[in-house]
Design a protein around this motif. Structure first.
Motif, PDB file in Angstrom:
ATOM      1  N   PHE A  56     -11.861   7.474 -53.374  1.00 11.77           N
ATOM      2  CA  PHE A  56     -11.628   8.525 -54.369  1.00 11.77           C
ATOM      3  C   PHE A  56     -12.135   8.063 -55.737  1.00 11.77           C
ATOM      4  CE2 PHE A  56      -8.836  10.406 -57.644  1.00 11.77           C
ATOM      5  CZ  PHE A  56      -9.031  11.753 -57.387  1.00 11.77           C
ATOM      6  N   GLY A  57     -11.810   6.816 -56.093  1.00 10.51           N
ATOM      7  CA  GLY A  57     -12.255   6.275 -57.376  1.00 10.51           C
ATOM      8  C   GLY A  57     -13.748   6.022 -57.425  1.00 10.51           C
ATOM      9  N   ALA A  58     -14.353   5.686 -56.279  1.00 14.53           N
ATOM     10  CA  ALA A  58     -15.782   5.367 -56.266  1.00 14.53           C
ATOM     11  C   ALA A  58     -16.635   6.543 -56.723  1.00 14.53           C
ATOM     12  CB  ALA A  58     -16.208   4.936 -54.862  1.00 14.53           C
ATOM     13  N   GLY A  59     -16.176   7.756 -56.445  1.00 16.94           N
ATOM     14  CA  GLY A  59     -16.920   8.921 -56.902  1.00 16.94           C
ATOM     15  C   GLY A  59     -17.072   8.947 -58.412  1.00 16.94           C
ATOM     16  N   PHE A  60     -16.083   8.391 -59.099  1.00 19.05           N
ATOM     17  CA  PHE A  60     -16.131   8.388 -60.559  1.00 19.05           C
ATOM     18  C   PHE A  60     -17.162   7.389 -61.093  1.00 19.05           C
ATOM     19  CE2 PHE A  60     -11.998  10.047 -59.432  1.00 19.05           C
ATOM     20  CZ  PHE A  60     -11.873  11.138 -60.275  1.00 19.05           C
ATOM     21  N   LEU A  61     -17.517   6.388 -60.279  1.00 12.67           N
ATOM     22  CA  LEU A  61     -18.521   5.424 -60.725  1.00 12.67           C
ATOM     23  C   LEU A  61     -19.901   6.073 -60.872  1.00 12.67           C
ATOM     24  CD1 LEU A  61     -17.524   2.318 -58.549  1.00 12.67           C
ATOM     25  CD2 LEU A  61     -16.976   2.767 -60.949  1.00 12.67           C
ATOM     26  N   MET A  62     -20.107   7.185 -60.172  1.00 15.26           N
ATOM     27  CA  MET A  62     -21.381   7.895 -60.272  1.00 15.26           C
ATOM     28  C   MET A  62     -21.441   8.801 -61.499  1.00 15.26           C
ATOM     29  SD  MET A  62     -23.497   7.046 -57.903  1.00 15.26           S
ATOM     30  CE  MET A  62     -24.646   8.415 -57.800  1.00 15.26           C
ATOM     31  N   ARG A  63     -20.304   9.041 -62.117  1.00 16.53           N
ATOM     32  CA  ARG A  63     -20.281   9.987 -63.234  1.00 16.53           C
ATOM     33  C   ARG A  63     -21.179   9.583 -64.407  1.00 16.53           C
ATOM     34  NH1 ARG A  63     -14.834  13.336 -64.380  1.00 16.53           N
ATOM     35  NH2 ARG A  63     -14.563  14.235 -62.298  1.00 16.53           N
ATOM     36  N   PRO A  64     -21.175   8.313 -64.809  1.00 13.77           N
ATOM     37  CA  PRO A  64     -22.078   7.973 -65.916  1.00 13.77           C
ATOM     38  C   PRO A  64     -23.543   8.264 -65.610  1.00 13.77           C
ATOM     39  CG  PRO A  64     -20.444   6.247 -65.628  1.00 13.77           C
ATOM     40  CD  PRO A  64     -20.303   7.174 -64.458  1.00 13.77           C
ATOM     41  N   LEU A  65     -23.975   8.020 -64.356  1.00 13.89           N
ATOM     42  CA  LEU A  65     -25.361   8.335 -63.998  1.00 13.89           C
ATOM     43  C   LEU A  65     -25.609   9.834 -64.053  1.00 13.89           C
ATOM     44  CD1 LEU A  65     -26.003   5.919 -60.987  1.00 13.89           C
ATOM     45  CD2 LEU A  65     -26.875   5.734 -63.317  1.00 13.89           C
ATOM     46  N   GLY A  66     -24.654  10.615 -63.545  1.00 17.86           N
ATOM     47  CA  GLY A  66     -24.790  12.065 -63.644  1.00 17.86           C
ATOM     48  C   GLY A  66     -24.815  12.533 -65.083  1.00 17.86           C
ATOM     49  N   ALA A  67     -23.986  11.882 -65.920  1.00 17.43           N
ATOM     50  CA  ALA A  67     -23.941  12.248 -67.335  1.00 17.43           C
ATOM     51  C   ALA A  67     -25.293  12.034 -68.002  1.00 17.43           C
ATOM     52  CB  ALA A  67     -22.864  11.425 -68.046  1.00 17.43           C
ATOM     53  N   ILE A  68     -25.949  10.912 -67.679  1.00 17.90           N
ATOM     54  CA  ILE A  68     -27.226  10.584 -68.320  1.00 17.90           C
ATOM     55  C   ILE A  68     -28.346  11.492 -67.817  1.00 17.90           C
ATOM     56  CG2 ILE A  68     -29.007   8.817 -68.537  1.00 17.90           C
ATOM     57  CD1 ILE A  68     -26.718   6.735 -68.491  1.00 17.90           C
ATOM     58  N   PHE A  69     -28.535  11.547 -66.499  1.00 15.93           N
ATOM     59  CA  PHE A  69     -29.700  12.247 -65.963  1.00 15.93           C
ATOM     60  C   PHE A  69     -29.512  13.771 -65.955  1.00 15.93           C
ATOM     61  CE2 PHE A  69     -30.171   7.956 -64.198  1.00 15.93           C
ATOM     62  CZ  PHE A  69     -31.473   7.695 -64.594  1.00 15.93           C
ATOM     63  N   LEU A  70     -28.367  14.238 -65.480  1.00 14.92           N
ATOM     64  CA  LEU A  70     -28.140  15.676 -65.511  1.00 14.92           C
ATOM     65  C   LEU A  70     -27.878  16.163 -66.937  1.00 14.92           C
ATOM     66  CD1 LEU A  70     -25.914  16.186 -62.323  1.00 14.92           C
ATOM     67  CD2 LEU A  70     -28.356  16.663 -62.592  1.00 14.92           C
ATOM     68  N   ALA A 366     -19.479   9.746 -72.525  1.00 16.60           N
ATOM     69  CA  ALA A 366     -18.185   9.252 -72.994  1.00 16.60           C
ATOM     70  C   ALA A 366     -17.081   9.598 -72.000  1.00 16.60           C
ATOM     71  CB  ALA A 366     -17.865   9.829 -74.371  1.00 16.60           C
ATOM     72  N   TYR A 367     -17.076  10.837 -71.543  1.00 17.41           N
ATOM     73  CA  TYR A 367     -16.051  11.285 -70.598  1.00 17.41           C
ATOM     74  C   TYR A 367     -16.177  10.551 -69.263  1.00 17.41           C
ATOM     75  CZ  TYR A 367     -12.450  14.789 -69.649  1.00 17.41           C
ATOM     76  OH  TYR A 367     -11.254  15.419 -69.422  1.00 17.41           O
ATOM     77  N   SER A 368     -17.411  10.392 -68.809  1.00 19.16           N
ATOM     78  CA  SER A 368     -17.637   9.764 -67.506  1.00 19.16           C
ATOM     79  C   SER A 368     -17.276   8.288 -67.514  1.00 19.16           C
ATOM     80  CB  SER A 368     -19.100   9.941 -67.095  1.00 19.16           C
ATOM     81  OG  SER A 368     -19.418  11.305 -66.962  1.00 19.16           O
ATOM     82  N   LEU A 369     -17.596   7.590 -68.593  1.00 16.05           N
ATOM     83  CA  LEU A 369     -17.249   6.173 -68.672  1.00 16.05           C
ATOM     84  C   LEU A 369     -15.741   5.981 -68.645  1.00 16.05           C
ATOM     85  CD1 LEU A 369     -19.836   4.939 -71.330  1.00 16.05           C
ATOM     86  CD2 LEU A 369     -19.764   4.297 -68.910  1.00 16.05           C
ATOM     87  N   ALA A 370     -15.017   6.843 -69.344  1.00 18.56           N
ATOM     88  CA  ALA A 370     -13.553   6.748 -69.346  1.00 18.56           C
ATOM     89  C   ALA A 370     -12.988   7.030 -67.964  1.00 18.56           C
ATOM     90  CB  ALA A 370     -12.970   7.729 -70.368  1.00 18.56           C
ATOM     91  N   THR A 371     -13.535   8.027 -67.300  1.00 14.14           N
ATOM     92  CA  THR A 371     -13.038   8.387 -65.977  1.00 14.14           C
ATOM     93  C   THR A 371     -13.400   7.333 -64.942  1.00 14.14           C
ATOM     94  OG1 THR A 371     -13.393  10.694 -66.604  1.00 14.14           O
ATOM     95  CG2 THR A 371     -12.915  10.256 -64.307  1.00 14.14           C
ATOM     96  N   ALA A 372     -14.614   6.768 -65.068  1.00 12.08           N
ATOM     97  CA  ALA A 372     -15.071   5.767 -64.107  1.00 12.08           C
ATOM     98  C   ALA A 372     -14.301   4.452 -64.223  1.00 12.08           C
ATOM     99  CB  ALA A 372     -16.565   5.513 -64.289  1.00 12.08           C
ATOM    100  N   THR A 373     -13.917   4.084 -65.447  1.00 14.70           N
ATOM    101  CA  THR A 373     -13.273   2.790 -65.643  1.00 14.70           C
ATOM    102  C   THR A 373     -11.745   2.860 -65.596  1.00 14.70           C
ATOM    103  OG1 THR A 373     -13.462   3.156 -68.037  1.00 14.70           O
ATOM    104  CG2 THR A 373     -15.154   1.807 -67.000  1.00 14.70           C
ATOM    105  N   PHE A 374     -11.173   4.019 -65.913  1.00 11.64           N
ATOM    106  CA  PHE A 374      -9.713   4.128 -65.966  1.00 11.64           C
ATOM    107  C   PHE A 374      -9.177   5.305 -65.152  1.00 11.64           C
ATOM    108  CE2 PHE A 374     -10.830   1.788 -69.817  1.00 11.64           C
ATOM    109  CZ  PHE A 374      -9.895   0.766 -69.812  1.00 11.64           C
ATOM    110  N   GLY A 375      -9.536   6.521 -65.550  1.00 11.47           N
ATOM    111  CA  GLY A 375      -8.898   7.704 -64.995  1.00 11.47           C
ATOM    112  C   GLY A 375      -9.058   7.868 -63.504  1.00 11.47           C
ATOM    113  N   GLY A 376     -10.292   7.764 -63.001  1.00 14.07           N
ATOM    114  CA  GLY A 376     -10.527   7.985 -61.588  1.00 14.07           C
ATOM    115  C   GLY A 376      -9.833   6.999 -60.687  1.00 14.07           C
ATOM    116  N   PHE A 377      -9.571   5.804 -61.197  1.00 17.45           N
ATOM    117  CA  PHE A 377      -8.896   4.790 -60.403  1.00 17.45           C
ATOM    118  C   PHE A 377      -7.390   4.780 -60.639  1.00 17.45           C
ATOM    119  CE2 PHE A 377     -13.257   3.273 -60.246  1.00 17.45           C
ATOM    120  CZ  PHE A 377     -13.367   2.877 -58.921  1.00 17.45           C
TER     121      PHE A 377
END
Length: 428
Positions: A56-70, A366-377
């Motif tokens: 479940f948390g691993a999905g959040f690790l992709m968020r920063p990449l989605g934030a940058i490219f998308l 900003a949102y994705s980094l917070a979710t990937a490092t704290f919120g999603g996990f």
């Protein structure tokens, strides 16, 4: 048709995909225990659950990449087109999780395919929240930006309530054994079935006038250079988001697991509490967004974080000492009030501090980094803390830490009287 009616329809169209994104995340969190048994069999229930929550948390690790490219794609080609792409990626990820056979049928391929589905969902979600929030900020009427942007988060609460209602119905119709064997897949299939309707709704979305009026559309290289130049601002925004993402996943996605595993309540009781939290969030978010338009963002951000620091751990300690459906509801509704108060001001504040030309990318990163490092996990972190500290109130420690970080970020962002801080302190 009046301008107000037009903007009301635009809000509905843009947040519809946001609904699906959060619905998918919620049903995974709600049925983490069943998913663990299906795809991640292990010698101990704790290890199996941890593997499921880690995925479940691993999905959040992709968020920063989605934030940058998308995000760069949306900042260059427009809000409407980018939000259609994110909806498609979300749909593919949901379909994978719904259809993959269990570990007993296809072995290691099962958890790997589920992981792929979560990564696709995370990649698309990396820019979904930012794209929706920026669009709402750009179409808002003067003096009501906080109220408009709050509907991004409010739409997520509608997803929480809908997922909770579906869970209550399934628990009424199916036995616990049937829910564990196949019933948990039903909510994922429901998510797939509503995708075509959401595509039709979002395709009718008009581009924001502010974006259409912009003469220069930055390339990916220009977006990356701007992000590097403003990375300190992105990190400050990330710290600002931590409080909201931790509190949200604590009171929604983690509640069914916490209620069942630690308080020994029934699935039905935990889902009912989660539904009530969703309704409470849905009410408080636009209310507090409007309040932030009147008094500014800072008072709400400071007040909510201070109250969380003072009350989060004591409230959880009281709950585990006196576990019951009513007490869980009381504690969760209090935390919902704190979340709604903070997030009602935080999301719009984040859109205001980012440079206009890379607003979607900067916000999303900003949102994705917070979710990937704290919120999603948060579900995994809370489960591990309870186990490591032998303290069922340990989730209160996790939330307190997030609130401290949010308070520091707020005071830092509002300390300077420069342009960015000035925009924040003035209700827009």
């Amino acid at each position: 048709m009046t301008s107000t009616q037009n903007k009301g329809k635009a809000i509905f169209r843009v947040v519809s995909g946001n609904f699906l994104e959060m619905y998918d995340f919620m049903v995974y969190g709600f049925y983490a225990t069943a998913i663990a048994k299906t795809f991640f069999p292990a010698d101990s229930a704790f290890a199996s659950l941890m593997l499921s929550l880690a995925t479940f948390g691993a999905g959040f690790l992709m968020r920063p990449l989605g934030a940058i490219f998308l995000g760069a794609y949306i900042d260059r080609h427009g809000r409407r087109q980018g939000l259609l792409i994110t909806l498609g990626l979300m749909a593919i990820g949901t379909l994978l999780i719904a259809c993959v056979p269990g570990y007993n049928s296809i072995g290691l391929a099962a958890p790997l395919l589920v992981l792929l589905g979560r990564l696709l969902q995370g990649f698309s979600a990396g820019v979904e929240l930012g794209g929706v929030s920026v669009y709402l900020a750009e179409i808002s009427t003067p003096g009501r930006k906080g109220f408009f942007v709050s509907w991004q988060s409010a739409s997520q609460q509608a997803a929480v309530v809908f997922a909770g209602l579906l869970g209550v119905a399934l628990n009424h119709w199916l036995s616990p054994e049937e829910m564990g064997d196949w019933g948990w897949r039903v909510p994922f299939f429901v998510g797939c079935l509503i995708v075509p309707a959401l595509f039709i709704i979002r395709r009718s979305l008009e581009e924001s006038p502010e974006f259409e009026a912009r003469k220069h559309r930055p390339s990916l290289g220009e977006v990356m250079r701007s992000i590097r130049q403003n990375f300190g601002l992105v990190l400050a925004g990330m710290a600002l988001v931590v409080m909201t993402t931790v509190s949200f996943y604590l009171i929604t996605a983690y509640t069914p697991t916490f209620g069942k595993s630690e308080l020994h309540l029934t699935d039905l009781q935990s889902l009912l509490v989660t539904m009530c939290v969703g309704v409470s969030n849905f009410i408080w978010l636009p209310v507090m967004g409007s309040v932030s338009d009147r008094i500014g963002r800072k008072p709400l951000l400071v007040g909510a974080t201070v109250l969380a620091i003072i009350t989060a751990y004591p409230a959880l300690s009281w709950l585990v000492a006196h576990p019951s459906f009513g007490n869980l509801l009381i504690v969760e509704l209090w935390l919902s009030f704190l979340y709604g108060s903070y997030n009602g001001a935080m999301v719009v504040a984040l859109t205001e501090i980012m440079p206009a030309e890379v607003r979607t990318t900067g916000f999303s990163l900003a949102y994705s980094l917070a979710t990937a490092t704290f919120g999603g996990f948060t579900p995994a972190a809370c489960t591990w803390l309870i186990h490591a500290l032998d303290n069922r109130a340990a989730p209160g420690i996790w939330l307190t830490g997030a609130a401290i970080l949010g308070l520091i970020a707020t005071l830092n962002l509002f300390k300077a009287k420069g342009a960015a801080s000035g925009r924040l302190q003035t209700a827009s």
